[in-house]
Design a protein around this motif. Structure first.
Motif, PDB file in Angstrom:
ATOM      1  N   ALA A   1     -71.051 -59.766   3.517  1.00 21.89           N
ATOM      2  CA  ALA A   1     -70.675 -58.916   2.389  1.00 21.89           C
ATOM      3  C   ALA A   1     -71.652 -57.758   2.250  1.00 21.89           C
ATOM      4  O   ALA A   1     -71.246 -56.602   2.071  1.00 21.89           O
ATOM      5  CB  ALA A   1     -70.644 -59.751   1.107  1.00 21.89           C
TER       6      ALA A   1
ATOM      7  N   HIS B   1     -71.172 -55.327   5.144  1.00 19.90           N
ATOM      8  CA  HIS B   1     -69.927 -54.586   5.036  1.00 19.90           C
ATOM      9  C   HIS B   1     -70.014 -53.539   3.927  1.00 19.90           C
ATOM     10  O   HIS B   1     -69.624 -52.373   4.121  1.00 19.90           O
ATOM     11  CB  HIS B   1     -68.766 -55.546   4.773  1.00 19.90           C
ATOM     12  N   ARG B   2     -70.531 -53.958   2.788  1.00 20.88           N
ATOM     13  CA  ARG B   2     -70.705 -53.007   1.694  1.00 20.88           C
ATOM     14  C   ARG B   2     -71.571 -51.828   2.143  1.00 20.88           C
ATOM     15  O   ARG B   2     -71.253 -50.665   1.896  1.00 20.88           O
ATOM     16  CB  ARG B   2     -71.396 -53.721   0.517  1.00 20.88           C
TER      17      ARG B   2
ATOM     18  N   SER C   1     -68.220 -49.951   4.174  1.00 25.62           N
ATOM     19  CA  SER C   1     -67.795 -49.235   2.969  1.00 25.62           C
ATOM     20  C   SER C   1     -68.755 -48.099   2.665  1.00 25.62           C
ATOM     21  O   SER C   1     -68.404 -47.148   1.970  1.00 25.62           O
ATOM     22  CB  SER C   1     -67.741 -50.192   1.772  1.00 25.62           C
TER      23      SER C   1
ATOM     24  N   TRP D   1     -73.961 -54.043  -8.113  1.00 22.75           N
ATOM     25  CA  TRP D   1     -73.083 -54.686  -7.134  1.00 22.75           C
ATOM     26  C   TRP D   1     -73.584 -56.088  -6.812  1.00 22.75           C
ATOM     27  O   TRP D   1     -72.802 -57.033  -6.717  1.00 22.75           O
ATOM     28  CB  TRP D   1     -73.011 -53.845  -5.846  1.00 22.75           C
TER      29      TRP D   1
ATOM     30  N   ARG E   1     -72.640 -58.553  -9.488  1.00 23.62           N
ATOM     31  CA  ARG E   1     -71.228 -58.906  -9.418  1.00 23.62           C
ATOM     32  C   ARG E   1     -70.943 -59.812  -8.217  1.00 23.62           C
ATOM     33  O   ARG E   1     -70.163 -60.764  -8.286  1.00 23.62           O
ATOM     34  CB  ARG E   1     -70.382 -57.632  -9.334  1.00 23.62           C
TER      35      ARG E   1
ATOM     36  N   LEU F   1     -69.511 -63.679  -8.244  1.00 26.73           N
ATOM     37  CA  LEU F   1     -68.341 -64.097  -7.475  1.00 26.73           C
ATOM     38  C   LEU F   1     -68.672 -65.304  -6.605  1.00 26.73           C
ATOM     39  O   LEU F   1     -67.920 -66.269  -6.516  1.00 26.73           O
ATOM     40  CB  LEU F   1     -67.851 -62.929  -6.610  1.00 26.73           C
TER      41      LEU F   1
ATOM     42  N   LEU G   1     -65.122 -55.080  -4.027  1.00 26.82           N
ATOM     43  CA  LEU G   1     -66.022 -56.218  -3.830  1.00 26.82           C
ATOM     44  C   LEU G   1     -65.345 -57.291  -3.003  1.00 26.82           C
ATOM     45  O   LEU G   1     -65.927 -57.811  -2.036  1.00 26.82           O
ATOM     46  CB  LEU G   1     -66.448 -56.776  -5.194  1.00 26.82           C
ATOM     47  N   ILE G   2     -64.124 -57.609  -3.374  1.00 27.67           N
ATOM     48  CA  ILE G   2     -63.422 -58.666  -2.638  1.00 27.67           C
ATOM     49  C   ILE G   2     -63.215 -58.257  -1.184  1.00 27.67           C
ATOM     50  O   ILE G   2     -63.394 -59.048  -0.266  1.00 27.67           O
ATOM     51  CB  ILE G   2     -62.073 -58.969  -3.323  1.00 27.67           C
ATOM     52  N   PHE G   3     -62.875 -57.002  -1.005  1.00 25.51           N
ATOM     53  CA  PHE G   3     -62.660 -56.542   0.363  1.00 25.51           C
ATOM     54  C   PHE G   3     -63.950 -56.670   1.180  1.00 25.51           C
ATOM     55  O   PHE G   3     -63.943 -57.158   2.321  1.00 25.51           O
ATOM     56  CB  PHE G   3     -62.177 -55.090   0.358  1.00 25.51           C
ATOM     57  N   ASP G   4     -65.064 -56.252   0.612  1.00 26.47           N
ATOM     58  CA  ASP G   4     -66.328 -56.382   1.335  1.00 26.47           C
ATOM     59  C   ASP G   4     -66.641 -57.839   1.651  1.00 26.47           C
ATOM     60  O   ASP G   4     -67.106 -58.165   2.738  1.00 26.47           O
ATOM     61  CB  ASP G   4     -67.467 -55.766   0.507  1.00 26.47           C
TER      62      ASP G   4
END
Lengths: 228, 228, 228, 228
Positions: free
Chosen positions: C173, C176-177, C181, C189, C192, C196, D165-168
DNA sequence: GCCTAATCGAGACGGTACGTCTTGTCTTAAT
DNA sequence: ATTAAGACAAGACGTACCGTCTCGATTAGGC
C-alpha cells in the motif's frame, strides 16, 4: 651511498632459474598467442612466477620480448664452407630458419615497430640483436679477404660502412621475403639471392642469372644467357 | 563509383567523406601516438566520426592502419632519369622518404608483425601495399630492357621470380636500414646500395666499389663494361 | 597462528572503505540521475574507485543498487508507542519517509522490475530487503499480543502466513501510494490506512470510518473505542 | 516520379494496422526478453516495421511499454457475484492473473521506476492505467452501497479519498505479493486478503480470521476496545 | 640460532582501451 | 507525407590488460 663495497646486497637473492624460465615462457607464449595477445600475466603463470617478479626484472613487454628473441639469434654460426658464396648461403639459410619460427616472426617485427617511438628500446634492440649478429658479416668478409675472394680493406671506416650495408641488404631481404612477401626463404631463393648479391644485376644479365637456378652448369652459365 | 549493381541499396548511403577523414586521422594519430598507443576512439574523434562508423568499415585497428599506410606508398612514382642506376636511385630515395615519415615507420612494421598470425591481414597487406608497389620493379626492368641495359626475358615465370627477388632486396634493405639499423637512407647510402645491387659484391671488388662513390662518371656509367 | 579460516587468503586484501564509498556513491548517483541513467563508471568515479573494483564485488548494476537501497531500509525501527495502532502508524511513517527519498524511489522499483526475470536477483532482494524488514511485522505482532491487543498464536505456520500477508499489504500500500499513485503517504493518509488495516471495511462502515477523518478530536482519538 | 496528378491526398497515410502490430510485438518482446533487454529495433523488426515508424508514434521505450501494458489491464471486469466479498475476490483474482503474465510483470514495475524521475511518464501511467482501473473500486463501492453492505456516502471528496486508499491497498498488496514477495496471489491468498480488507486485523481476531478458527475462543476479544 | 632485509606468490587496485550494443536522429529511394 | 532500410553520433556495457600496490610467507647472509 657506499653499499658498493664488500657486501652490497642483503636479503633474499633473486632466483637465477626464474630468468631462464621467464624467457622460455615468453617464447612459448609468442608461439601460441603472438605478440599482441601475449600478456605478462600469462607469461608469469607459464613460468610459475608472480607478475611482480617479472616487473622487477624487465620494464615491460617490449624489453622482455627483445631479450627472449635475442637469444634465438645467438644460435647463428658462420659456417666455413670454402667459398664466400657458400658461406653466405649457409648463414642466410640459418637466418631464414630462425625467422621461420613463430616466436621470432611475431616478436621481432613487433619490437622493431615499437622501437620507432622508443629510443631506449631501439638501443636495446641494436645491442641485443643487431650488433651481436653484425659480427657474422665482419667475420665473413675477413675470411673472404683471406681467401682472396674480396680485396683487402685499408679504410676501417669504409669497411664498417660496407659491413653495415651488407648487413642491411642481407637481413632486410630475408626479413622482407619471409614476413612481408610471406614466402619461404628456401634453398632455391637463397641461392638466387646470393648470386644477386655477389654478381649484381648487371653481371647477372651477362651470365643469364635470372631464371637459371636449376639449369646452371658447373661454370655458372646456362643456355639462356645468349638471349637479347 | 561502383553503383554498377542494379539493385539499389536501401537506406542511407555511407558517407564518402568519412573514409578519407578517417584515414587522414589515422595517419595523424600514428604521427602523434604511434601504433601501440593509437586508439580507435581517438581516431574517430579526430575524424569527427563515431566509433561505430569506424567499425562498420574496418574490422579493427590493423586493417585500418594497413589502408592508412597503403595510401602513403601510392605516392611512389618511377622516374625516368635515363639509366637503370638513376631510376633505381630515384625510386629508392622516394621509398626512403616515405619510411622517414613517422606514420609509415610506426604503422608499417606493426601491421607486418600482426600479419604473422593473421592470414587475412597478410593478404590485405599484400594486395594493398606489396603488389601495388611491385609494379615499380616490373616497369623499371621493362624500361631497362628497352634501353638494352638488361637482357630481354622470355620466361614469364622466371621474370616474376626475379621481380620478387629484387623487390624483397630493395624494400627489405631500405626498411632494415631505416627501422632496424635506425640510420637514414640518405643519398650517399642509396648510391652505395644501388651500386651493390647492380654490380654485386664480386664485381664491386674488381672495380673498387667500396669507396668509389665519387669516381663514377657524370653519365652514371661506370667501369662495368670493361669486364669480360 | 592462522586466522580462523583454514586457508589464509593470499594477496592484498580488499579495501573495506571502498564498499561503503561505493554504496554511498550509488545512492548519490540515484538521487541525481535515477536508475536508468546511472552508470557504473559514474559510480566508480564518485567513489574514487576504479570500475574494476566495482565489478569485482558486484555482478552488475542491479546487485549494486539492491545493496545500496537495502541499507536505507535498515534505518527502520519499530517504535513502542503503547498501542498497536500507534506502532503501525509509526513504522509506516518511517517507511513512507524512506520511500520519499529519491534514491529509494528510483532504485527500488527498478530492481524489482529486473528481478521478474532474474531469480538470483529476486533472492537477493528477498534476503537483503524483504526478509530483513519483515521482522518489524513479526515483532509488532508479538508486542501487540503481549499487550493483549491481538490473540496469541499457536500455529507457527499460520502466524508466518499472516505476517507475510500483513507485510504485503502494508508495504504494498505504501509503495503503491507513493510510487504509482504518486501521492505522499503523509500522516493523514497513514492514519486512514492504519484504521482500515485494523478495522477493515466492514467495521469502518459500522463506525462511520469512511468520512470520519476530519472529525477526529485533537487528542487523536476517534470513535473506535465505541465498538464492541 | 512526379505526384502532381492528384493533390487531394498529401502523402502516404499512416498505417492503422501498424499500431496494433507494434503493441503486440512489444508485449511479445517483453515476454521473451524483459524490459531491460527489450530494444526498439527488435520491436520494430517483430512488428515488420521500421524503427522510424516507431519513433514517429511514441517518444521512446517507456511510453511504448506503458501503452502496451495498459491494454492488458483493460481486460479487467468487475464481476457481480452477489456480495462485496465475492466481488473483491473476483476482481483481485483477475488482477493477479494479469500480474502473473510475464509481459505485465516485467513491464509494469519498470515504467513505474522510470516514472519516478519523469512527470510526463507518471501522468501517462496515471491516465492509461491507474485511473482507468480505479473505476472498478468506485463501481464496486456503489454496488455494495446499493446492496446495503456499505453505508452511503455524502461527501464526494471523502469518497474519492477512500476509493484512492482502497485502490492503493488492493493494487499494492497484489503487486507486492506477486512481484516483491514473488509468491502467487492464489485463491487462498486472495480469500485471506479480502477477509483482512473487509474485517480488519482487530475484527479478524474476533472472528477467527487468521486461519486458526478452531483454536481461538469465540469471543475473540482483545484489549483494544478499552484503550482511551 | 637469531636478525634483517630483499625476494617471492598472490591478488586487489586505479586506469584505460577494447569491441559490442542501444538510442534517437538523419538520409536515402520507394510507395 | 509516410514508409523500410540503414548509416550516423553518442555513449554505456562488461571484459581484459597494464603497471603499481599491499599483503603474508620465504630465504639467504650477517651476527
Amino acid at each position: 651511498m657506499q653499499s658498493r663495497t664488500s657486501h652490497a646486497r642483503a636479503g633474499r637473492p633473486r632466483s637465477a632459474a626464474a630468468d631462464a624460465a621467464i624467457l622460455a615462457a615468453t617464447r612459448a607464449a609468442l608461439v601460441e598467442l603472438g605478440w599482441s595477445k601475449l600478456t605478462l600475466q600469462d607469461v608469469a603463470t607459464r613460468a610459475g612466477v608472480a607478475k611482480t617478479t617479472l616487473y622487477r626484472r624487465w620494464a615491460g613487454k617490449n624489453e622482455l620480448v627483445v631479450d627472449a628473441v635475442a637469444e634465438l639469434f645467438d644460435e647463428l654460426r658462420l659456417p666455413d664452407r670454402g667459398s664466400l658464396a657458400a658461406d653466405i648461403e649457409g648463414v642466410v639459410l640459418q637466418f631464414a630458419a630462425i625467422l621461420a619460427r613463430p616466436e621470432a616472426r611475431s616478436g621481432l617485427m613487433a619490437v622493431v615497430a615499437e622501437s620507432t617511438r622508443d629510443a631506449a628500446l631501439r638501443e636495446r634492440i641494436r645491442m641485443s640483436i643487431v650488433d651481436r649478429q653484425k659480427r657474422l658479416v665482419v667475420r665473413g668478409r675477413e675470411r673472404a679477404q683471406a681467401r682472396g675472394e674480396l680485396p683487402g680493406e685499408d679504410d676501417a671506416a669504409a669497411a664498417a660502412r660496407t659491413a653495415d650495408l651488407i648487413f642491411d641488404v642481407v637481413a632486410g631481404a630475408v626479413v622482407h621475403r619471409t614476413l612481408v612477401s610471406a614466402e619461404p626463404a628456401d634453398e632455391e631463393w637463397v641461392r638466387r639471392f646470393t648470386q644477386l648479391l655477389l654478381l649484381g644485376l648487371g653481371e647477372a644479365a651477362r651470365t643469364g642469372f635470372a631464371g637459371a637456378a636449376g639449369e646452371r652448369g658447373p661454370d655458372g652459365k646456362d643456355a639462356r644467357g645468349r638471349d637479347g
